[in-house]
Design a protein around this motif. Structure first.
Motif, PDB file in Angstrom:
ATOM      1  N   TYR A   1       0.940  -1.189  -0.131  1.00 18.79           N
ATOM      2  CA  TYR A   1       0.042   0.050  -0.069  1.00 18.79           C
ATOM      3  C   TYR A   1       0.991   1.404   0.085  1.00 18.79           C
ATOM      4  O   TYR A   1       0.548   2.299  -0.669  1.00 18.79           O
ATOM      5  CB  TYR A   1      -0.955   0.074   1.239  1.00 18.79           C
ATOM      6  N   LEU A   2       1.798   1.287   0.718  1.00 15.59           N
ATOM      7  CA  LEU A   2       2.754   2.586   0.459  1.00 15.59           C
ATOM      8  C   LEU A   2       3.453   2.670  -0.719  1.00 15.59           C
ATOM      9  O   LEU A   2       3.492   3.802  -1.119  1.00 15.59           O
ATOM     10  CB  LEU A   2       4.066   2.333   1.682  1.00 15.59           C
ATOM     11  N   ILE A   3       3.841   1.541  -1.384  1.00 18.49           N
ATOM     12  CA  ILE A   3       4.409   1.547  -2.604  1.00 18.49           C
ATOM     13  C   ILE A   3       3.560   2.440  -3.536  1.00 18.49           C
ATOM     14  O   ILE A   3       3.856   3.279  -4.335  1.00 18.49           O
ATOM     15  CB  ILE A   3       5.030   0.097  -3.199  1.00 18.49           C
TER      16      ILE A   3
ATOM     17  N   LEU B   1       1.488   6.885  -6.688  1.00 20.89           N
ATOM     18  CA  LEU B   1       0.097   8.006  -7.108  1.00 20.89           C
ATOM     19  C   LEU B   1       0.760   9.356  -6.877  1.00 20.89           C
ATOM     20  O   LEU B   1       0.427  10.428  -7.328  1.00 20.89           O
ATOM     21  CB  LEU B   1      -0.931   7.470  -6.394  1.00 20.89           C
ATOM     22  N   SER B   2       1.305   9.407  -5.418  1.00 15.10           N
ATOM     23  CA  SER B   2       1.810  10.781  -5.028  1.00 15.10           C
ATOM     24  C   SER B   2       2.742  11.392  -6.085  1.00 15.10           C
ATOM     25  O   SER B   2       2.662  12.634  -6.195  1.00 15.10           O
ATOM     26  CB  SER B   2       2.330  10.583  -3.717  1.00 15.10           C
ATOM     27  N   VAL B   3       3.726  10.682  -6.510  1.00 17.27           N
ATOM     28  CA  VAL B   3       4.343  11.409  -7.499  1.00 17.27           C
ATOM     29  C   VAL B   3       3.908  11.549  -8.785  1.00 17.27           C
ATOM     30  O   VAL B   3       4.018  12.599  -9.303  1.00 17.27           O
ATOM     31  CB  VAL B   3       5.721  10.248  -7.868  1.00 17.27           C
ATOM     32  N   VAL B   4       2.857  11.005  -9.366  1.00 11.60           N
ATOM     33  CA  VAL B   4       2.094  11.401 -10.316  1.00 11.60           C
ATOM     34  C   VAL B   4       1.264  12.445 -10.153  1.00 11.60           C
ATOM     35  O   VAL B   4       1.147  13.429 -10.941  1.00 11.60           O
ATOM     36  CB  VAL B   4       1.122   9.949 -10.783  1.00 11.60           C
ATOM     37  N   GLN B   5       0.940  12.723  -8.679  1.00 14.75           N
ATOM     38  CA  GLN B   5       0.125  13.913  -8.455  1.00 14.75           C
ATOM     39  C   GLN B   5       0.811  15.233  -8.568  1.00 14.75           C
ATOM     40  O   GLN B   5       0.471  16.117  -9.065  1.00 14.75           O
ATOM     41  CB  GLN B   5      -0.436  13.876  -7.125  1.00 14.75           C
TER      42      GLN B   5
END
Length: 309
Positions: A264-266, A271-275
Motif C-alpha cells: 500500500y505504501l509503494i 500515485l503521489s509522484v504522479v500527482q
C-alpha cells in the motif's frame, strides 16, 4: 551554529555575491538531537526485533496470491474512480444548476453518502436482497416485463463496485463543484456576453477549473485505493484479503500484514509522484507556478546580517 548560503544579486549592473547566514537557536539544536535519537531508536527496534520475522515478509512479498490481490485492488480502484468521477460531474452540475429540485436532490445525495460510514454502506449493499429479493421492471396495466433474483445480481464484487462508486461520487461532486466555483462568475458572464452557448461556456471554464480539481482528485484516488481494503469483509480477494487468507493458514499474522502495508505504501507513493507531475503540468502559465527570482539590492559593506563574500 550557523548555516551559510551564497546568492548573487539579479539587479542589472551589479554582480556582487552575498552570503546569507542562518543562526540556529539552542532549542533547535536540542530538538534536532532528540528527534534523531528517537528515530535511530525506533529504527533499531524495528530492524532488530525478531518478532517482525522479516524473512517471512521477504518470502511472501512477491507471492502469486499477493500479486493477484494487488492487481484486483488496482482494478477495483480504477473502475470505481471512473464511475465515481462521472457521477460526480453529473451531481456537481446538478448542484450548481438553476433548477432548485435538481440542486436539492444532489445535495441530499451528497449529504447522505458523506454522512454515513463507508463500511456500513458496503454491508448494506451486500445484504440488499433482504429488502428486495427480486429486482423487477414492469408497466402498470401491462405487467412485469423483466425481473432478476437479487442474490444472483448483487455479487460481492458488484456490491463493492456499487458501494465504492456511489460513495466516491459524493466526494468528487464537491471537488468538481469547488473547481467550478473557484473560477469565478466573471469568466462565464464574459463568455455569455459574447453570445456563447452553455457548451462553449463550459469549454472556457473547464480548463481553468481543472487546475483546481486535479490536486484534490488525486487525493481522492489515494483515499479510494486505501478504502478498497474494506471489501475484504465481503470475501473479495483484494490485497488485504489475500494476506488474510495466507496468515489464516500459516498463522504469520504480523509479517503478512507488513507485506500488505508495504505494498500500500509503494502504490500510494507512486500515485503521489504522479500527482506532483500533474499539478506542475496544470499549473503552467498560472501566477505563482514558477518560483520568483530573488532580487537583492546592493547592501553596503559592514552590515551585520549579510557579509560580503
Amino acid at each position: 551554529m550557523t548555516a551559510v548560503r551564497d546568492f548573487k544579486t539579479e539587479v542589472p549592473g551589479h554582480t556582487d555575491t552575498y552570503r546569507l547566514i542562518y543562526r540556529k537557536s539552542f532549542s533547535q539544536i536540542i530538538a534536532t538531537v532528540v528527534t534523531l535519537v528517537l528515530l535511530v531508536g525506533i529504527l533499531a527496534s524495528i530492524v532488530g526485533n525478531e518478532n517482525f520475522k522479516w524473512s517471512i515478509v521477504g518470502e511472501y512479498f512477491t507471492a502469486a496470491q499477493i500479486t493477484d490481490g494487488i492487481m484486483l485492488t488496482l482494478q477495483l480502484t480504477g473502475i470505481c474512480m471512473v464511475i465515481g468521477t462521472a457521477l460526480g460531474i453529473l451531481l456537481a452540475l446538478m448542484r450548481i444548476s438553476g433548477n432548485r429540485l435538481l440542486s436539492r436532490v444532489a445535495y441530499v445525495y451528497i449529504w447522505f453518502f458523506r454522512a454515513t460510514p463507508l463500511l456500513v454502506q458496503l454491508i448494506f449493499w451486500f445484504n440488499i436482497s433482504a429488502l428486495y429479493p427480486v429486482f423487477a421492471f414492469g408497466i402498470p396495466g401491462v405487467g412485469e416485463m423483466w425481473s432478476i433474483n437479487t442474490n444472483a445480481f448483487i455479487t460481492p464484487m458488484f456490491a463493492a463496485i456499487l458501494c465504492l462508486s456511489l460513495n466516491e461520487a459524493a466526494y468528487m461532486a464537491e471537488v468538481i463543484r469547488g473547481g467550478f466555483l473557484g473560477v469565478g462568475n466573471g469568466q462565464s458572464e464574459a463568455a455569455k456576453a459574447l453570445g456563447m452557448n452553455g457548451f462553449q461556456v463550459q469549454r472556457i471554464i473547464l480548463p481553468q477549473a481543472t487546475r483546481i480539481i486535479v490536486p484534490p482528485t488525486a487525493n481522492q484516488l489515494i483515499t479510494l485505493l486505501k478504502n478498497t481494503s474494506l471489501v475484504s469483509i465481503v470475501g473479495i480477494a483484494d490485497l488485504l484479503h489475500s494476506a488474510q487468507l495466507i496468515y489464516s493458514s500459516n498463522y504469520q499474522t504480523i509479517p503478512l500484514l507488513i507485506v500488505a502495508g508495504i505494498w500500500y505504501l509503494i502504490i500510494t507513493s507512486v500515485l503521489s509522484v504522479v500527482q506532483i507531475y500533474l499539478e506542475k503540468h496544470f499549473s503552467k502559465g498560472t501566477r505563482g507556478s514558477t518560483p520568483a527570482k530573488r532580487i537583492k539590492r546592493r547592501r553596503p559593506s559592514g552590515t551585520t546580517s549579510l557579509g560580503r563574500a
